[in-house]
Scaffold this motif. Structure first.
Motif, PDB file in Angstrom:
ATOM      1  N   PRO A   5      41.134  27.695  21.952  1.00 35.59           N
ATOM      2  CA  PRO A   5      40.170  26.798  22.528  1.00 35.59           C
ATOM      3  C   PRO A   5      40.125  26.819  24.297  1.00 35.59           C
ATOM      4  N   GLY A   6      38.974  26.498  24.915  1.00 31.54           N
ATOM      5  CA  GLY A   6      38.461  26.655  25.821  1.00 31.54           C
ATOM      6  C   GLY A   6      39.104  27.421  27.152  1.00 31.54           C
ATOM      7  N   SER A   7      38.912  28.642  26.411  1.00 30.45           N
ATOM      8  CA  SER A   7      39.216  29.164  27.332  1.00 30.45           C
ATOM      9  C   SER A   7      38.730  29.846  28.677  1.00 30.45           C
ATOM     10  N   GLU A   8      39.033  30.234  29.498  1.00 28.91           N
ATOM     11  CA  GLU A   8      38.795  30.678  30.561  1.00 28.91           C
ATOM     12  C   GLU A   8      39.265  32.107  30.904  1.00 28.91           C
ATOM     13  N   GLN A   9      38.829  32.649  29.821  1.00 25.65           N
ATOM     14  CA  GLN A   9      38.856  34.595  30.108  1.00 25.65           C
ATOM     15  C   GLN A   9      37.491  34.505  31.375  1.00 25.65           C
ATOM     16  N   ALA A  10      36.734  33.903  30.209  1.00 31.64           N
ATOM     17  CA  ALA A  10      34.728  34.746  31.473  1.00 31.64           C
ATOM     18  C   ALA A  10      35.364  34.494  33.113  1.00 31.64           C
ATOM     19  N   VAL A  11      35.620  33.427  33.294  1.00 34.32           N
ATOM     20  CA  VAL A  11      35.408  32.769  34.168  1.00 34.32           C
ATOM     21  C   VAL A  11      36.441  33.434  35.058  1.00 34.32           C
ATOM     22  N   ASN A  12      37.371  33.773  34.938  1.00 37.78           N
ATOM     23  CA  ASN A  12      38.215  34.330  35.626  1.00 37.78           C
ATOM     24  C   ASN A  12      37.893  35.711  35.386  1.00 37.78           C
ATOM     25  N   LYS A  13      37.269  36.442  34.950  1.00 36.62           N
ATOM     26  CA  LYS A  13      36.393  37.894  35.173  1.00 36.62           C
ATOM     27  C   LYS A  13      36.242  38.052  36.152  1.00 36.62           C
ATOM     28  N   LEU A  14      35.033  37.102  36.031  1.00 33.44           N
ATOM     29  CA  LEU A  14      34.294  36.981  37.111  1.00 33.44           C
ATOM     30  C   LEU A  14      34.015  35.935  38.466  1.00 33.44           C
ATOM     31  N   ALA A  15      35.869  35.659  38.567  1.00 31.36           N
ATOM     32  CA  ALA A  15      36.134  35.107  39.810  1.00 31.36           C
ATOM     33  C   ALA A  15      36.298  36.427  40.748  1.00 31.36           C
ATOM     34  N   ALA A  16      37.105  37.489  39.620  1.00 32.65           N
ATOM     35  CA  ALA A  16      37.617  38.673  39.914  1.00 32.65           C
ATOM     36  C   ALA A  16      37.355  39.154  40.514  1.00 32.65           C
ATOM     37  N   ARG A  17      36.009  39.963  39.797  1.00 32.62           N
ATOM     38  CA  ARG A  17      34.819  40.422  40.247  1.00 32.62           C
ATOM     39  C   ARG A  17      33.786  40.312  41.813  1.00 32.62           C
ATOM     40  N   ARG A  18      34.403  38.772  41.568  1.00 36.85           N
ATOM     41  CA  ARG A  18      33.460  38.245  42.593  1.00 36.85           C
ATOM     42  C   ARG A  18      34.497  38.889  44.193  1.00 36.85           C
ATOM     43  N   ILE A  19      35.658  38.411  43.247  1.00 36.88           N
ATOM     44  CA  ILE A  19      36.484  37.875  45.621  1.00 36.88           C
ATOM     45  C   ILE A  19      36.134  40.019  45.342  1.00 36.88           C
ATOM     46  N   ALA A  20      36.424  40.752  44.242  1.00 37.21           N
ATOM     47  CA  ALA A  20      36.645  41.963  44.856  1.00 37.21           C
ATOM     48  C   ALA A  20      35.568  42.349  45.429  1.00 37.21           C
ATOM     49  N   GLU A  21      33.751  42.056  45.412  1.00 43.30           N
ATOM     50  CA  GLU A  21      33.093  42.039  45.556  1.00 43.30           C
ATOM     51  C   GLU A  21      33.269  41.864  47.410  1.00 43.30           C
ATOM     52  N   ALA A  22      33.535  40.444  47.185  1.00 43.12           N
ATOM     53  CA  ALA A  22      33.757  40.018  48.666  1.00 43.12           C
ATOM     54  C   ALA A  22      34.514  40.833  49.953  1.00 43.12           C
ATOM     55  N   ALA A  23      36.333  41.604  48.655  1.00 43.08           N
ATOM     56  CA  ALA A  23      36.950  42.343  49.629  1.00 43.08           C
ATOM     57  C   ALA A  23      36.178  43.474  50.430  1.00 43.08           C
ATOM     58  N   GLU A  24      35.647  43.992  49.865  1.00 43.20           N
ATOM     59  CA  GLU A  24      34.899  45.006  49.911  1.00 43.20           C
ATOM     60  C   GLU A  24      33.381  44.922  50.938  1.00 43.20           C
ATOM     61  N   GLU A  25      33.458  43.663  51.457  1.00 42.91           N
ATOM     62  CA  GLU A  25      32.026  43.763  52.444  1.00 42.91           C
ATOM     63  C   GLU A  25      33.202  43.064  53.466  1.00 42.91           C
ATOM     64  N   SER A  26      34.040  42.464  54.094  1.00 44.62           N
ATOM     65  CA  SER A  26      35.247  42.233  54.387  1.00 44.62           C
ATOM     66  C   SER A  26      36.033  43.091  55.375  1.00 44.62           C
TER      67      SER A  26
END
Length: 237
Positions: free
Chosen positions: A181-202
């Motif tokens: 119940p109340g799984s945060e898997q979707a937001v964890n994946k989205l957060a990881a993807r956003r961080i990866a994109e930021a790292a590529e541009e950093s």
């Protein structure tokens, strides 16, 4: 003249069947049961909010860790030099809704703060056979290494948290019968993807290659090399 006998000693009349006092006894049990229920409710509420000191331990929450030991599944030798690391934070606002149904009935919205790190490394073991050239005097050396690569984002659970969760009525009912119940898997994946994109541009990989060059030049310089050149990428390019 007929006389009527009147009993004044309080002895029950056998003609009354002996059942006149049973309803009175039953009516007396109901208030007693209600008082017990109210007292129990007050006890629970008082221990919950701390109004009754000393009862907290009686109804206190206890955590028991029955987890098994960690099992080593695989070992991998690493030849990569971690030359740089970036610390990132992202705010994820993820909303899911359903057509023709209001959000109060079916839909979720989660505001989540994800924090994690991304490392940039150079694989020193990936040097080709002709990737190292040394002159006859052993005073000059040239190395060609593969470009630095980024690791997958590693979310920090101590610094990642959900700010707010909004769920519709059907989603709340579904959580009651869900294994997670109340799984945060979707937001964890989205957060990881956003961080990866930021790292590529950093520019993290560029910094890692610069740090790797400094490390190799310092290492070979201590061995007597006067000139050390480090290049990155495919020699044909």
């Amino acid at each position: 003249m007929t006389s009527t006998d009147v009993k004044t000693d309080g002895t029950p009349d056998p003609d009354a069947g002996g059942g006149s006092r049973r309803p009175a006894r039953t009516r007396g049990c109901l208030p007693f049961a209600g008082v017990c229920a109210v007292a129990l409710a007050l006890l629970l509420v008082g221990s919950r909010v701390g109004l009754l000191p000393g009862f907290g331990d009686l109804f206190g929450e206890r955590t028991t860790d029955r987890s098994g030991p960690a099992v080593l599944k695989a070992v991998q030798d690493m030849s990569a030099y971690q030359a740089a690391s970036g610390d990132f934070q992202v705010v994820v606002d993820l909303e899911k809704d359903t057509k023709f149904l209001p959000d109060a009935v079916r839909g979720t919205r989660t505001l989540y703060v994800g924090a994690g790190t991304v490392a940039a490394s150079v694989d020193l073991g990936g040097v080709a056979e002709d990737g190292v050239k040394v002159d006859e005097d052993r005073t000059e050396a040239e190395l060609r290494l593969p470009h630095a690569v980024l690791s997958k984002p590693a979310l920090d659970p101590d610094r990642s948290y959900a700010v707010s969760k909004q769920r519709g009525l059907l989603d709340r009912l579904g959580d009651l019968f869900s294994d997670n119940p109340g799984s945060e898997q979707a937001v964890n994946k989205l957060a990881a993807r956003r961080i990866a994109e930021a790292a590529e541009e950093s520019g993290l990989t560029t910094r890692a290659e610069k740090n790797t060059t400094s490390m190799i030049q310092g290492l070979l310089g201590s061995l007597g090399f006067e000139k050390v050149t480090v290049r990155y990428g495919d020699p044909s390019r």
